[in-house]
Design a protein around this motif. Structure first.
Motif, PDB file in Angstrom:
ATOM      1  N   TYR A  63       0.847  -1.200   0.000  1.00 53.62           N
ATOM      2  CA  TYR A  63       0.000   0.000   0.000  1.00 53.62           C
ATOM      3  C   TYR A  63       0.880   1.246   0.000  1.00 53.62           C
ATOM      4  O   TYR A  63       2.077   1.182   0.290  1.00 53.62           O
ATOM      5  CB  TYR A  63      -0.975  -0.016   1.178  1.00 53.62           C
ATOM      6  N   GLN A  84      -3.101   1.047   8.969  1.00 51.29           N
ATOM      7  CA  GLN A  84      -2.759   1.349   7.588  1.00 51.29           C
ATOM      8  C   GLN A  84      -3.771   2.303   6.946  1.00 51.29           C
ATOM      9  O   GLN A  84      -3.538   2.831   5.865  1.00 51.29           O
ATOM     10  CB  GLN A  84      -2.696   0.039   6.781  1.00 51.29           C
ATOM     11  N   ARG A 134       3.717  -5.297   3.730  1.00 50.39           N
ATOM     12  CA  ARG A 134       3.077  -5.620   5.015  1.00 50.39           C
ATOM     13  C   ARG A 134       2.810  -7.106   5.042  1.00 50.39           C
ATOM     14  O   ARG A 134       2.765  -7.757   3.993  1.00 50.39           O
ATOM     15  CB  ARG A 134       1.776  -4.838   5.162  1.00 50.39           C
TER      16      ARG A 134
END
Ligand code: HEM
Ligand code: FES
Lengths: 424, 153
Positions: free
Chosen positions: B122, B149, B142
């Motif tokens: 991300y 997040q 991740r």
């Protein structure tokens, strides 16, 4: 008188490659199958066609694809030359692999030939590197995604993976920098390295006293011209004729122009890497991209140097038992790999069953053991039941590794369709 | 094999020369970073323009912008974490499917089906004057999804 002078200087040049007289057994076709010579011939064909292609090709993201189209539509014999280059490249991968099999299984890699085995492996690596770097140049969908997928495999190597992949691509993703890198490697650095290594390779064959032959009391020597040279010319003619004929009817593939925003389904690696890609579908990358490739590489580099019981230089498969073991273990490894992959595809879902375990174990160690343990038991059986010695056992190991790779390659090539799912 | 002074000096010199050669070579094949020095952020527009529980693909920025039920934003990379193909949205599950080797991800980007081993990367989001700015140069890896997040307007 000029005529005879040119002929004799060609003859003299041939005598720089071959000695005057050689053992008659060395001229038999089924001693070498002419495979090394065919590699050398293919290298020459590739150099010539490659040089011609360089007149039309433009190594930039904007123009690469169009320059290939231009070659096809506007250059006389453009498509034919591209086909010839494409086919010879493919054939080179196959023939150098067969040559590797020939020198290994005819036990021609030991003692003074061990150095040449290392040079040979380096050239095998270069053959694959040329093929892979050339793959990107048309900049079509096939090229773009195959190179994306392969450079991404490097990312799985711990610690150095990312910097290695970055160095190869010259960038975070496959782009113009990658194209420039590959172009330089493919049309400059790798061919130069080839020439250096080939010179060493040929010289070392002669320094070892010609190709390996079994020991014999009486040797029967014959002249090199015409006994060997005529056969070499004949093989060369057949290869050239076959290539020209195929290139006239079979077009080298060219898909749509590369689109970094759309992956085709399925996206496959170049065909000779498909075995590695198949491995990665079933094994955790730590095993699939690190442990197994490195262990295999070291195993092959070490092949001439292990402690062997009995080496029979120049004897196919070392002994009758060795021959039996090679054939049987290759067949069994092929079938076993196939069945194992089928089971993992449809029945054995350790990633789901052992979801709470670390994935290195559930999708790494466990499938790895599923392969290694039966293989070890199989080798032990030969050792106990048939008194197979070390030489024969190591030969069986080599056969098993090679045969499993070929099996995975074929599965990936022939039996995987959309979403890389098995078609049955 | 005994190491005497001569051999030691010779080897030390060779080692130093190889290290030097390595860095010289590395430096000489390095490419200039063509993107301008200042990090450019991708401007996705007003935060209020996005509805809750909807997915907005930004192909030019190479990310999917997801706004969850609670209004949190997550900008997920469109690149599959297996071998880098571009994933497609799956309208049935609200997740993503990879065309290359059939990895599947759920709406949080977590792996539903192997061979991928980690969730979609991300990108960091900042909000300035009500506009979403996405740093597409810095994908973050991740191992699973968690609330930290998400970015809230
Ligand atoms: C571009 C690739 C290559 C070329 C042009 C080449 C060429 C040759 C030639 C002309 C010979 C003489 C005997 C024969 O024709 O079989 C030879 C022998 C040999 N090659 Fe290669 N070769 C290549 C790649 C390799 C590879 C990939 C290996 C293995 C790793 C290898 C290992 C050897 C060895 C060990 C010999 C000595 C065999 C003997 O003494 O009987 N070569 N090579
Ligand atoms: S690249 Fe997505 S599954 Fe392999």
């Amino acid at each position: 008188m000029k005529e005879t002078k040119t002929v004799s200087s060609i003859e003299k040049f041939i005598l720089h490659l071959h000695p005057y007289k050689i053992d008659s057994r060395a001229t038999k076709f089924n001693r070498t199958f002419g495979l090394g010579g065919v590699c050398a011939l293919l290298f020459i064909i590739l150099s010539i066609t490659g040089l011609l292609l360089r007149f039309s090709y433009i190594p930039t993201v904007e123009h690469a694809y169009d320059s290939i189209l231009g070659l096809k539509n506007n250059t006389i014999f453009g498509q034919f030359i591209r086909n010839l280059h494409h086919l010879s490249g493919k054939l080179m991968v196959v023939v150098s692999f067969l040559h590797l099999l020939r020198v290994y299984f005819s036990q021609s890699i030991f003692h003074k030939r061990s150095e040449n085995w290392i040079y040979g492996l380096l050239m095998m690596f270069l053959v694959i590197a040329s093929s892979f770097t050339g793959y990107l140049l048309p900049w079509d969908q096939l090229a773009y995604w195959a190179v994306t997928v392969i450079t991404q495999i490097f990312e799985y190597i711990p610690f150095i993976g990312h910097s290695l992949a970055y160095a190869i691509r010259g960038s975070e993703t496959v782009d113009g920098n990658t194209l420039l890198n590959f172009y330089t490697l493919h049309t400059g650095i790798i061919p130069l390295l080839f020439i250096v290594l080939m010179v060493m390779h040929f010289w070392l064959v002669r320094k070892a006293g010609g190709i390996a032959l079994p020991k014999k009391e009486e040797q029967d020597f014959v002249d090199i011209v015409p006994n060997l040279v005529s056969k070499e010319i004949m093989v060369a003619c057949i290869v050239i004729a076959g290539l020209f004929l195929t290139a006239a009817f079979y077009d080298a593939p060219l898909l749509d122009q590369a689109n970094p925003l759309k992956s085709p389904n399925p996206s496959k690696a170049p065909w000779y890497f498909l075995g590695a890609q198949e491995l990665l579908l079933h094994l955790h990358p730590f095993f699939g991209a690190v442990v197994i490739p490195f262990a295999t590489g070291i195993f092959f580099l070490g092949l001439p140097f292990y402690k062997y019981d009995k080496i029979n230089i120049g004897v196919w498969f070392n002994s009758p038992l060795g021959k039996k073991m090679t054939i049987q273990s290759s067949l069994i490894a092929f079938v076993f790999t196939f069945i194992l992959i089928y089971l993992f595809e449809h029945f054995l879902h350790f990633d789901l069953w052992l979801a709470s375990w670390p994935s290195v174990i559930s999708t790494g160690l466990i499938p790895f053991l599923f392969y290694i343990v039966p293989v070890a038991i199989y080798l032990l059986f030969w050792n106990k039941k048939h008194k197979a010695n070390r030489t024969e056992l190591i030969m069986a190991c080599t056969s098993i590794i090679l045969s499993s790779y070929i099996c995975m390659l074929l599965i990936s090539l022939l039996f995987r369709g959309e979403g890389m799912l098995m078609i049955f | 094999m005994k190491l005497n002074r001569r051999k030691f000096i010779k080897r030390a010199l060779i080692t130093v020369a190889s290290v030097e050669a390595f860095f010289l070579l590395k430096g000489s094949v390095n490419k200039i970073n063509t993107s301008s020095g200042t990090a450019e952020l991708f401007n996705a527009g007003k935060a209020t323009a996005f509805e809750n529980n909807k997915l907005y693909p930004f192909l030019t920025g190479q990310f999917f912008l997801k706004r969850f039920e609670d209004g949190g934003f997550l900008a997920m990379s469109i690149k599959c974490t297996h071998l880098g193909c571009i994933v497609n949205t799956n309208s049935k599950t609200g997740g993503f499917n990879c065309p290359c080797h059939a990895s599947q991800f759920d709406k949080y980007g977590e792996v539903v089906s192997a061979p991928a081993t980690r969730p979609l990367d991300y990108f960091p989001i900042t909000i300035e004057k009500g506009e979403l700015l996405i740093d597409t140069k810095k994908p973050i890896k991740r191992s699973s999804f968690d609330k930290s997040q998400l970015t809230y307007a």
